[in-house]
Design a protein around this motif. Sequence first.
Motif, PDB file in Angstrom:
ATOM      1  N   GLY A   1       0.796  -1.222   0.000  1.00  0.00           N
ATOM      2  CA  GLY A   1       0.000   0.000   0.000  1.00  0.00           C
ATOM      3  C   GLY A   1       0.824   1.266   0.000  1.00  0.00           C
ATOM      4  N   ASP A   2       2.065   1.205  -0.489  1.00  0.00           N
ATOM      5  CA  ASP A   2       2.902   2.401  -0.558  1.00  0.00           C
ATOM      6  C   ASP A   2       2.245   3.463  -1.433  1.00  0.00           C
ATOM      7  OD1 ASP A   2       4.680   0.930   0.930  1.00  0.00           O
ATOM      8  OD2 ASP A   2       6.216   0.788  -0.629  1.00  0.00           O
ATOM      9  N   ALA A   3       2.416   4.731  -1.063  1.00  0.00           N
ATOM     10  CA  ALA A   3       1.827   5.823  -1.836  1.00  0.00           C
ATOM     11  C   ALA A   3       2.622   6.129  -3.100  1.00  0.00           C
ATOM     12  CB  ALA A   3       1.737   7.081  -0.977  1.00  0.00           C
ATOM     13  N   GLU A   4       3.933   5.880  -3.069  1.00  0.00           N
ATOM     14  CA  GLU A   4       4.764   6.178  -4.227  1.00  0.00           C
ATOM     15  C   GLU A   4       5.898   5.172  -4.322  1.00  0.00           C
ATOM     16  OE1 GLU A   4       6.728   9.957  -4.054  1.00  0.00           O
ATOM     17  OE2 GLU A   4       7.681   9.541  -2.141  1.00  0.00           O
ATOM     18  N   THR A   5       6.494   5.134  -5.496  1.00  0.00           N
ATOM     19  CA  THR A   5       7.679   4.326  -5.722  1.00  0.00           C
ATOM     20  C   THR A   5       8.576   5.112  -6.666  1.00  0.00           C
ATOM     21  OG1 THR A   5       8.507   2.135  -6.318  1.00  0.00           O
ATOM     22  CG2 THR A   5       6.702   3.011  -7.643  1.00  0.00           C
ATOM     23  N   GLY A   6       9.566   4.469  -7.226  1.00  0.00           N
ATOM     24  CA  GLY A   6      10.459   5.200  -8.113  1.00  0.00           C
ATOM     25  C   GLY A   6      11.616   4.349  -8.571  1.00  0.00           C
ATOM     26  N   VAL A   7      12.629   5.030  -9.076  1.00  0.00           N
ATOM     27  CA  VAL A   7      13.835   4.386  -9.590  1.00  0.00           C
ATOM     28  C   VAL A   7      15.046   5.057  -8.957  1.00  0.00           C
ATOM     29  CG1 VAL A   7      15.269   4.005 -11.628  1.00  0.00           C
ATOM     30  CG2 VAL A   7      12.815   3.745 -11.798  1.00  0.00           C
ATOM     31  N   ILE A   8      16.003   4.242  -8.583  1.00  0.00           N
ATOM     32  CA  ILE A   8      17.285   4.746  -8.089  1.00  0.00           C
ATOM     33  C   ILE A   8      18.387   4.275  -9.032  1.00  0.00           C
ATOM     34  CG2 ILE A   8      19.004   4.601  -6.248  1.00  0.00           C
ATOM     35  CD1 ILE A   8      16.693   6.121  -5.227  1.00  0.00           C
TER      36      ILE A   8
END
Length: 301
Positions: A127-134
């Motif tokens: 249920g994370d609100a956001e994610t991304g790339v590193i």
Amino acid sequence: MRIAFMGTPDFAVPTLEALAAAGHDIAAVYTQPPRRAGRGKTLQPSPVHRRADALGLEVRHPLTLRDAGEQAAFAALGLDVAVAAAYGLLLPVPILEAPRLGCMNVHGSLLPRWRGAAPVQRSILAGDAETGVIIMQMEKGLDTGPMLLEGRTPIDGKTAGDLFAELADLGAGLMVRVLADPSAYPPRPQPEDGVTYAAKIEKAEARLDFSHDAAQVERQVRAFNPAPGAFFEHGGERIQILSATIEEGSGAPATVLDDSLAIACGMGSIRPDIVKRAGRGAMATAELLRGFSIPAGTVLS
């Protein structure tokens, strides 16, 4: 720069394409060996392998990089940097240290959250609100290396397939930026707090557990779309749910509440919107029910 690219699935293809388009000298592409797939169980090259062939690049697919001969062949490439994106093999120290600038990775999470094999699916399930790339500098530990550049995106109601495509494009652009001027992105250690691990997805996890609340069940649907596909069973057949809506109806978990396939959960209910029968294409739930009766009161397994 003189680069070795290391990747295997569709997620890695945009980065390979972006590096080629940016004019880098791609000395070799490393990918997983062809696997048997399809009804005929014929050997199928990986998506990265196919794209590298189309670009006229040398492809290597060793079973391991721990072999001294493979390590020597890698070192002989005379690389400035190696770029990895979902390669699927751990890189031993001699590989990590061979390029002048070491090895960099496109990782699909906001480190240190979700180190490991399945960060996109685990972020949805949690249920994370956001994610991304590193973009990170690789070292011996599992996704423990310092960070160079990051990009973020809200998860909202996206499926794993949606996020894989979005993050693949985002990561490709970020990697090109880093390699254009590595000195502009000094390494930053990962925070010590907030470390979580994204274990590999097991097929058994895709069976829907209607004892959970409806929000969690709906996240399961999105996390396992497109693969392995969240499912329930009825009449000896496995039915995948590709998308679903959360509703307020209630009843004993796994019980069908009406003739439109609302399904009770531990709290609330879900109504499948798009489903898929084995061996058939995706279809609206109404289409399924015209030829496959699942009446109200049915308890699903």
